[in-house]
Design a protein around this motif. Sequence first.
Motif, mmCIF file in Angstrom:
data_model
loop_
_atom_site.group_PDB
_atom_site.id
_atom_site.type_symbol
_atom_site.label_atom_id
_atom_site.label_comp_id
_atom_site.label_asym_id
_atom_site.label_seq_id
_atom_site.Cartn_x
_atom_site.Cartn_y
_atom_site.Cartn_z
ATOM 1 N N ASN A 1 0.841 -1.198 0.000
ATOM 2 C CA ASN A 1 0.000 0.000 0.000
ATOM 3 C C ASN A 1 0.872 1.242 0.000
ATOM 4 O O ASN A 1 2.056 1.189 0.346
ATOM 5 C CB ASN A 1 -0.911 0.027 1.227
ATOM 6 N N SER B 1 -3.407 -0.574 -2.640
ATOM 7 C CA SER B 1 -4.225 0.640 -2.576
ATOM 8 C C SER B 1 -3.345 1.841 -2.288
ATOM 9 O O SER B 1 -2.288 1.717 -1.667
ATOM 10 C CB SER B 1 -5.297 0.501 -1.507
ATOM 11 N N THR C 1 -8.953 -3.848 -2.802
ATOM 12 C CA THR C 1 -7.674 -4.020 -3.478
ATOM 13 C C THR C 1 -7.555 -3.092 -4.681
ATOM 14 O O THR C 1 -8.464 -2.998 -5.491
ATOM 15 C CB THR C 1 -7.521 -5.473 -3.941
ATOM 16 N N VAL D 1 -7.419 0.217 -5.009
ATOM 17 C CA VAL D 1 -8.191 1.454 -5.058
ATOM 18 C C VAL D 1 -7.281 2.648 -4.788
ATOM 19 O O VAL D 1 -6.473 2.625 -3.863
ATOM 20 C CB VAL D 1 -9.338 1.428 -4.022
ATOM 21 N N SER D 2 -7.407 3.696 -5.591
ATOM 22 C CA SER D 2 -6.743 4.976 -5.321
ATOM 23 C C SER D 2 -7.773 5.891 -4.672
ATOM 24 O O SER D 2 -8.746 6.276 -5.309
ATOM 25 C CB SER D 2 -6.235 5.611 -6.614
#
Length: 171
Positions: A101, A133, A149, A151-152
């Motif tokens: 992440n 992410s 999973t 994701v911005s």
Amino acid sequence: MILLRAFKDDIIDGRIRLSIFLGLANLLPDLYVCGYIRPFFWWAAGVKIDVFGSSFIRKNVWVDVPSKLEIGHHFHVNRGTVISAHGGIKIGDHVTLSFLNGLHTIDHSAEKPVVLKIAPIVIGDNSIIYSHSIILPGVTIGKNVVIGTGVSVFFDVPDNSKVLVNKPRVI
């Protein structure tokens, strides 16, 4: 003068301390027991973390500007996560960060070496952020939130929410 300023920044901002203690934390083998020892090294590097709060930190997690990172109890973070705390990051209790992440409080220009935005990140209690992410500057994630999973996150997320990626499609 530039060399003197760079040396001052390294000493005052703790980059030497950061490199030593986070480097030692990452030298520990990736054994289960070492995950409970790493918070001591993070605390020594300047992170505001309760070393007796049952936090678990895996190997190869990097923190930039540890003095601006505040972590609650029972924090779990997995391998490959990058925490860039230039603008400040506050992480609540019982938060889990999965593999690879990125938490970034600073935004750079793609064309010039100029900082466009520095803003803090806040992650509420009982939240989980799944692998790959990215949390961008200025985002506040509420309590009991699940970030899926890949994701911005560039917007605030209210309490008790789930943020998931849509189905992939060819455009």
